[in-house]
Structure formats: structure tokens, C-alpha cells
Write a protein that holds these residues in place. Sequence first.
Motif, PDB file in Angstrom:
ATOM      1  N   GLU A 263      82.073 -41.595  -3.485  1.00 57.67           N
ATOM      2  CA  GLU A 263      83.074 -41.607  -4.552  1.00 57.67           C
ATOM      3  C   GLU A 263      84.041 -40.432  -4.401  1.00 57.67           C
ATOM      4  O   GLU A 263      85.192 -40.513  -4.792  1.00 57.67           O
ATOM      5  CB  GLU A 263      82.396 -41.551  -5.924  1.00 57.67           C
ATOM      6  CG  GLU A 263      81.723 -42.846  -6.318  1.00 57.67           C
ATOM      7  CD  GLU A 263      80.881 -42.712  -7.583  1.00 57.67           C
ATOM      8  OE1 GLU A 263      80.924 -41.652  -8.256  1.00 57.67           O
ATOM      9  OE2 GLU A 263      80.162 -43.679  -7.895  1.00 57.67           O
ATOM     10  N   ARG A 264      83.549 -39.344  -3.830  1.00 55.55           N
ATOM     11  CA  ARG A 264      84.376 -38.146  -3.656  1.00 55.55           C
ATOM     12  C   ARG A 264      85.068 -38.096  -2.303  1.00 55.55           C
ATOM     13  O   ARG A 264      86.138 -37.515  -2.162  1.00 55.55           O
ATOM     14  CB  ARG A 264      83.510 -36.889  -3.806  1.00 55.55           C
ATOM     15  CG  ARG A 264      83.000 -36.686  -5.211  1.00 55.55           C
ATOM     16  CD  ARG A 264      82.173 -35.454  -5.339  1.00 55.55           C
ATOM     17  NE  ARG A 264      82.966 -34.255  -5.058  1.00 55.55           N
ATOM     18  CZ  ARG A 264      82.453 -33.041  -5.017  1.00 55.55           C
ATOM     19  NH1 ARG A 264      81.172 -32.849  -5.216  1.00 55.55           N
ATOM     20  NH2 ARG A 264      83.222 -32.010  -4.761  1.00 55.55           N
ATOM     21  N   TYR A 265      84.413 -38.674  -1.293  1.00 52.62           N
ATOM     22  CA  TYR A 265      84.927 -38.588   0.073  1.00 52.62           C
ATOM     23  C   TYR A 265      85.021 -39.983   0.676  1.00 52.62           C
ATOM     24  O   TYR A 265      84.332 -40.899   0.279  1.00 52.62           O
ATOM     25  CB  TYR A 265      84.017 -37.709   0.943  1.00 52.62           C
ATOM     26  CG  TYR A 265      83.878 -36.311   0.401  1.00 52.62           C
ATOM     27  CD1 TYR A 265      84.857 -35.352   0.647  1.00 52.62           C
ATOM     28  CD2 TYR A 265      82.791 -35.951  -0.393  1.00 52.62           C
ATOM     29  CE1 TYR A 265      84.749 -34.074   0.130  1.00 52.62           C
ATOM     30  CE2 TYR A 265      82.685 -34.668  -0.911  1.00 52.62           C
ATOM     31  CZ  TYR A 265      83.664 -33.742  -0.653  1.00 52.62           C
ATOM     32  OH  TYR A 265      83.566 -32.483  -1.168  1.00 52.62           O
ATOM     33  N   SER A 266      85.818 -40.107   1.676  1.00 54.41           N
ATOM     34  CA  SER A 266      86.001 -41.366   2.386  1.00 54.41           C
ATOM     35  C   SER A 266      84.696 -41.794   3.058  1.00 54.41           C
ATOM     36  O   SER A 266      83.891 -40.948   3.463  1.00 54.41           O
ATOM     37  CB  SER A 266      87.089 -41.150   3.447  1.00 54.41           C
ATOM     38  OG  SER A 266      86.970 -42.067   4.481  1.00 54.41           O
ATOM     39  N   PRO A 267      84.500 -43.100   3.245  1.00 54.70           N
ATOM     40  CA  PRO A 267      83.348 -43.571   4.025  1.00 54.70           C
ATOM     41  C   PRO A 267      83.347 -43.017   5.453  1.00 54.70           C
ATOM     42  O   PRO A 267      82.327 -43.045   6.116  1.00 54.70           O
ATOM     43  CB  PRO A 267      83.507 -45.096   4.018  1.00 54.70           C
ATOM     44  CG  PRO A 267      84.263 -45.373   2.774  1.00 54.70           C
ATOM     45  CD  PRO A 267      85.217 -44.207   2.623  1.00 54.70           C
TER      46      PRO A 267
END
Length: 146
Positions: free
Chosen positions: A117-121
Motif C-alpha cells: 500500500e505504501r510502495y510499488s509492487p
Amino acid sequence: MEITKGVRRLTEATNRMDGAYYVWARRRGINENRLAILYALDGGTAVNQKQISDEWLIPKTTVNTVIRELEREGIVALTARGREKLVALTESGRAYTEALLAPMKAAEVRALQQTLERYSPEFLDAYDCFSGLLCRELQRDSEEDV
């Protein structure tokens, strides 16, 4: 960011995760090697002890000792395939492992969901890339020492 500080942050984070798994296992009355081997076997595919040793970086003798304990407890069964023996969870072993690992896997999922949710996959690709490159560089360094 200074690169050495970044390496230190990654190393500390890895050690915290390893420590969290260690504490989690101890609180359930098992050691970290038993936890790792059950986790390795939880995929449902029979594997040989060398695969577990190589993939989970557990000494072969330790893998053998833990597998023998699990076999005595009826958690795993060994079957011959040519010269090698494959290890797989028994039906009761699968139930035991699923019950044991369920809270840990739920925690892993929650942590990863919050991270994504905070960082890209791409975080996962980057972490995997760093891990592979670090292993390669450490292996190269070890070979140069010999």
C-alpha cells in the motif's frame, strides 16, 4: 543516501525479520530449523533433503536430524526415488503444519499488504534482485579468498 548506510539498513531489517521468525517459533515450542523445514515442505511438493539444505541454507546434517524427528512423529514420510529419498508431509503432518503456520502466514500477508500500500509492487522485484546480487557477490568474494 550513502550506499553503506543503505546496506546497513537492509542488513538490520533482515536481522530483525530473522529474529522475529526465531522468537515466533520459540514461543510455539519449536526451533527455527524445524519452522523453516516445515515451511519448505508446506508447498505440497515432495523434495529431497539436499534441496531443503540448499534452498533454506540449513546444514545437511541439521536437515537430516529434523527430518528424522518429523518422521518419528508421523509428520513427514520418506519415499525412494532412485537413489534419493523424497520428503513430504503426511496427511496429519499437513494438518499440523497448516495449523502451526496459519497465524504466521496471516501476519506475513498483512505485513506485505501494508508494505505494498505504501510502495510499488516493484519492491518485491528490487528486494529479490538485491538478494540475488548480494549472494553472487559474497560467493565471488568467498571464491577469491580460497
